[in-house]
Scaffold this motif. Structure first.
Motif, PDB file in Angstrom:
ATOM      1  N   GLY A 235       3.438  -5.237  -0.012  1.00  0.00           N
ATOM      2  CA  GLY A 235       3.623  -3.818  -0.286  1.00  0.00           C
ATOM      3  C   GLY A 235       2.463  -3.280  -1.089  1.00  0.00           C
ATOM      4  O   GLY A 235       1.708  -4.041  -1.701  1.00  0.00           O
TER       5      GLY A 235
ATOM      6  N   ARG B 293       4.808   4.471  -1.946  1.00  0.00           N
ATOM      7  CA  ARG B 293       5.142   3.051  -2.062  1.00  0.00           C
ATOM      8  C   ARG B 293       5.515   2.579  -0.668  1.00  0.00           C
ATOM      9  O   ARG B 293       6.556   2.986  -0.123  1.00  0.00           O
TER      10      ARG B 293
ATOM     11  N   GLY C 262       6.196  -0.680   1.923  1.00  0.00           N
ATOM     12  CA  GLY C 262       6.577  -2.087   1.798  1.00  0.00           C
ATOM     13  C   GLY C 262       7.298  -2.285   0.479  1.00  0.00           C
ATOM     14  O   GLY C 262       7.940  -1.372  -0.034  1.00  0.00           O
ATOM     15  N   GLY C 263       7.193  -3.468  -0.099  1.00  0.00           N
ATOM     16  CA  GLY C 263       7.910  -3.742  -1.341  1.00  0.00           C
ATOM     17  C   GLY C 263       7.437  -5.034  -1.955  1.00  0.00           C
ATOM     18  O   GLY C 263       6.253  -5.393  -1.851  1.00  0.00           O
TER      19      GLY C 263
ATOM     20  N   ASP D 188       5.101  -0.680   8.780  1.00  0.00           N
ATOM     21  CA  ASP D 188       4.320  -1.555   7.902  1.00  0.00           C
ATOM     22  C   ASP D 188       2.971  -0.917   7.561  1.00  0.00           C
ATOM     23  O   ASP D 188       1.912  -1.500   7.813  1.00  0.00           O
TER      24      ASP D 188
ATOM     25  N   PHE E 260       1.674  -0.716   4.821  1.00  0.00           N
ATOM     26  CA  PHE E 260       0.958  -1.507   3.804  1.00  0.00           C
ATOM     27  C   PHE E 260       0.027  -2.527   4.444  1.00  0.00           C
ATOM     28  O   PHE E 260      -1.037  -2.827   3.911  1.00  0.00           O
TER      29      PHE E 260
END
Lengths: 499, 357
Positions: B128, B140, B142-143, B153, B155
């Protein structure tokens, strides 16, 4: 409660003349390639999430990429939405037909084009079954690693759309980590190749973006997957715990010890008892939780690492640690785990499977909170999950014939997903957002992030024709959904530490 | 509790956001700068420097989660040292071209070391990011968890995007345990024979973590549990090889990687590309060729594209010379639309990857 099917919150399309659509499509498809009669379309009205149903305008069954291109071009010209479908095993309603859509069924494109054992790759059409790839690779000593539990039936095209995981992804990665290249067709019929036979490509990593995009960006017509050499030794260990917290702590301790198991699964009391009755796997039914830890590799290493895992489990308070005696017992241990979902049928008429992900260290807290939510909502929850990567599958048990229980199950499921987000996790680890979790997307992402997702979609599909109303909620939907969930300015789960 | 070293004073996200907002309003290009150790990589950017090195610190690191989150300006050497203290590492083995090198630069360049074919690249490890888009919104994407399929996706797109999509504020990366044992062996064989050896070994479940040929010798590395490494080393044979070889290769200190004008060819590892016009070194089990050559760019690109690969003028391009292999018209148009989705005013590192992107 908010009706998930309130289509007025989703993108709308002007009505089209069905006769024109059918005429144009039948001109580009084989004689048996277009279904428009309602009886013929019934089988397509839902995917693996059978509670959500809808009929498409028609079903197109192309046999090759040229026909896919032609169908998309017709739909683009006429402004008809398109929902791609693989084997229909998805669990989030991602292949649920949208009102007035053409359902693009790719199951007839099911040819394995070739296997290159030297390069360790397989070129396949999107309708090829996941397990068929490993079966075809087996004579070369190779296999395709991602193994969703539906692998007998699910298609590789669907796996790409969902970025499917499985029991072994802690070690071997998700679908996105096991792809080499793909051909895609955009909504206007343009064809692009993403990825390549090399390990990288010039420009942006569009193959990564396509993976897990749930049919919203383009349609995949050919995929090159990576294959791995099959491990020579595989062994599984079962550890039983009298307290589910200890089982959760053992999971973090195993990973913390630098061991990456091929699989690390947990089942709680309700789940393991049902599974034991269903498959007679040999689980200790007096345990509060069990862990199944699979290791693979070379003979000596598997043995040495298993001893370390056994020690970690004992230190965490395991009441019993057992190695599968032989391949037969190993299969039995896994059969119990894989049969855990159907086993629920013995204790409740219906179950609703949740798919949240959390940081591993929050496992004990989250399990306690799920237990509390279960009591609060008056529905039992059995827990089965990919503990190694923090991917929970709480199974909410209910009876659809009892008035109001479906709504209760949905509300409880939503609360569990929001708990996952509050703990620093995600609303879906492997099943996808689809239609099912569209409202919870508003809990995980801000409106700026959601607008960015729509802008990314528009870069591929400016008219928004591909799988509308799925995966990314409109801001109108989030406004409606958010209004329901902020009650008196209170945040959910205020009593728990945030990540 | 997770390890954290962030301080409020080192949170420069507001300053960076203001700079981005102002640049977008004036359509004034920004050259995003971390440690600037890879300034040579990509085309020149005619823009105001935006220094992100002050935005630094470990946001959260919990070894049992196998994930670290750090601000983009954090020096990569600090991150690798912290991970090593806990027996972990970045699986993609980033080249570190100077102590100033930052996490943000490592992700934006998308470059990976010898472990790439066996442990994945930057895009495989990123979980992320928080990224400033052209509207100065902190997104922000992803993670911090490995399994997360909510939202696109975006990120992963940041890995290798050379800062053309936004300003990275922080990045969450999956880390890997360091192997308990690691052994290097070398062999006095030419590339043709080396290619056969590598292809044969890669069809078997061996814990390979490096396979390179320096023009004279084949070097192999195995990493894993003690038993597996010992067994694999005994099986593959060869001579002892200094472990410094892999570090020097990773950090581009071996000839010809030090050449002022250097090509990087990325090709299918089983493809046959012989008669290279210059001095070469092959990494990534044959999938990456470093080439010092004065041959015409078109000649070198043709060698790579003929086998389904591509060639990058990694260092030493003339100011008006293309660095990356040109994209097809359709792909380039899609790249432009995607960039506009993040950066409508076109202020982030314009032209660093391609003209007009």
């Amino acid at each position: 409660m908010l009706d998930q099917f309130d289509n007025s919150l989703d993108p709308a399309f002007p009505p089209v003349d069905a006769v024109t659509v059918f005429a144009r499509l039948s001109a580009v498809l084989p004689a048996d390639g277009l279904i428009t009669r309602i009886e013929g379309m019934r089988v397509y009205e839902s995917d693996g999430l059978a509670a959500y149903r809808g009929l498409p305008l028609g079903v197109a069954l192309p046999r090759d990429a040229d026909q896919v291109r032609a169908v998309l071009r017709v739909c683009f010209d006429l402004g008809v939405p398109v929902v791609a479908r693989g084997a229909g095993t998805g669990l989030s309603g991602g292949a649920l037909p949208s009102p007035g859509c053409i359902l693009l069924n790719l199951s007839r494109m099911s040819r394995i084009i070739g296997i290159d054992p030297e390069a360790r790759t397989a070129r396949v059409q999107p309708g090829v079954r996941n397990l068929a790839i490993s079966e075809a690779a087996a004579p070369h000593g190779l296999f395709y690693a991602p193994d969703p539990s539906s692998q007998l039936a699910c298609s590789i095209g669907g796996n790409v759309a969902e970025n499917a995981g499985g029991v072994h992804c802690l070690k071997y990665g998700l679908t996105v980590h096991n792809l080499q290249a793909m051909d895609i067709v955009m909504i206007d019929g343009e064809t692009l190749t993403l990825g390549s036979d090399a390990l990288d490509c010039p420009g942006y990593d569009l193959m990564a973006l396509m993976t897990g995009s749930e049919g919203l960006l383009a349609v995949v017509t050919e995929i090159t997957v990576r294959l791995l050499p099959a491990p020579t030794h595989t062994q599984v260990l079962l550890a039983a715990f009298a307290d589910i917290r200890q089982a959760g702590e053992a999971v973090a301790a195993i990973i913390g010890a630098g061991i990456i198991p091929a699989g690390l699964e947990m089942m709680d009391k309700l789940a393991l008892r049902a599974a034991e009755e269903h498959t007679h796997a040999g689980y200790p039914i007096d345990a509060a939780a069990i862990l199944l830890c699979e290791l693979d590799g070379t003979d000596g290493d598997v043995g040495a690492e298993l001893r370390r895992v056994a020690k970690v489990c004992e230190d965490a308070g395991a009441t019993q640690v057992r190695l599968a005696r032989d391949e037969d017992e190993r299969r039995k241990f896994w059969a119990g785990r894989k049969g855990a979902f159907p086993a629920m049928g013995r204790i409740a008429p219906d179950y609703y499977c949740i798919d949240g992900t959390i940081p591993r260290r929050r496992l004990p807290d989250v399990l306690e909170e799920i237990q509390r939510l279960s009591l609060e909502h008056g529905l039992a929850v059995a827990n089965v999950f990919h503990a190694g990567d923090g991917n929970l599958h709480p199974l909410i048990l209910y009876d659809a014939n009892i008035d109001g229980q479906i709504d209760k199950a949905e509300t409880l499921g939503g609360a569990i997903l929001e708990l996952c987000v509050a703990m620093g996790g995600a609303i879906t680890g492997e099943h996808g957002v689809g239609r099912e979790k569209i409202n919870q997307m508003c809990a995980q992402f801000t409106s700026a992030e959601i607008e960015t997702f729509f802008a990314m979609k528009a870069a591929f599909d400016p008219a928004g024709l591909l799988n509308p109303g799925k995966a990314i909620p409109t801001l109108a939907r989030c406004a409606e959904f958010g209004a329901m969930h902020v009650q008196g300015g209170r945040t959910a789960f205020a009593h728990l530490d945030r990540f | 509790m997770p390890i954290s070293t962030v301080s409020e004073s080192a949170d420069q996200s507001d300053r960076l956001a203001q700079a981005v907002r102002a640049a977008s309003a004036d359509r004034r290009p920004l050259r995003i700068v971390g440690g600037d150790t890879k300034a040579f990589y990509g085309r020149a950017v005619p823009g105001d420097p935006l220094d992100v090195t002050g935005h630094r610190g470990i946001v959260a690191y919990e070894p049992s989660e196998l994930v670290i989150t750090a601000r983009a300006g954090t020096p990569i050497v600090d991150i690798e040292r912290l991970l090593a203290d806990h027996g972990q590492m970045l699986a993609f083995e980033p080249p570190v071209l100077g102590v100033a090198s930052t996490l943000g630069g490592v992700v934006a360049s998308g470059l990976a070391g010898p472990r790439r074919p066996f442990a994945g690249g930057v895009r495989d490890s990123v979980l992320g990011v928080t990224v400033l888009n052209g509207k100065a919104e902190a997104l922000r994407l992803g993670g911090t968890v490995f399994k997360n399929v909510a939202g696109f996706d975006g990120f992963r797109l940041m890995a290798g995007a050379l800062g053309t999509l936004g300003v990275l504020l922080d990045v969450s990366i999956r880390v890997a345990p360091m192997a308990a044992a690691e052994v290097s062996r070398s062999f006095d064989v030419d590339w043709t024979r080396a290619r056969e050896i590598i292809t044969g070994l890669m069809r078997r479940p061996l814990p390979l973590s490096g396979a390179a040929h320096d023009g004279a010798r084949l070097h192999l590395r195995v990493s894993g549990a003690e038993g597996a490494v010992a067994a694999a080393a005994a099986e593959i044979g060869g001579d002892a090889s200094p472990e410094t070889f892999w570090r020097d290769l990773k950090d581009r200190r071996l000839a010809p990687l030090t050449a002022p004008r250097l090509w990087r060819l990325s090709i299918p590892r089983t493809a046959i590309v012989d008669d290279l016009p210059g001095r070469w070194l092959r990494d990534w089990a044959g999938g990456e060729i470093w080439l010092e050559s004065d041959a015409a760019a078109a000649t070198i690109r043709a060698l790579a594209t003929a086998v389904g690969g591509h060639a990058t003028l990694y260092r030493g391009a003339d100011p008006d010379e293309a660095v990356f292999t040109p994209l097809s018209g359709g792909l380039l148009a899609l790249h432009r639309r995607l960039k506009a989705a993040f950066d409508p005013a076109g202020v982030f590192n314009p032209g660093r990857m391609y003209e007009g992107l």
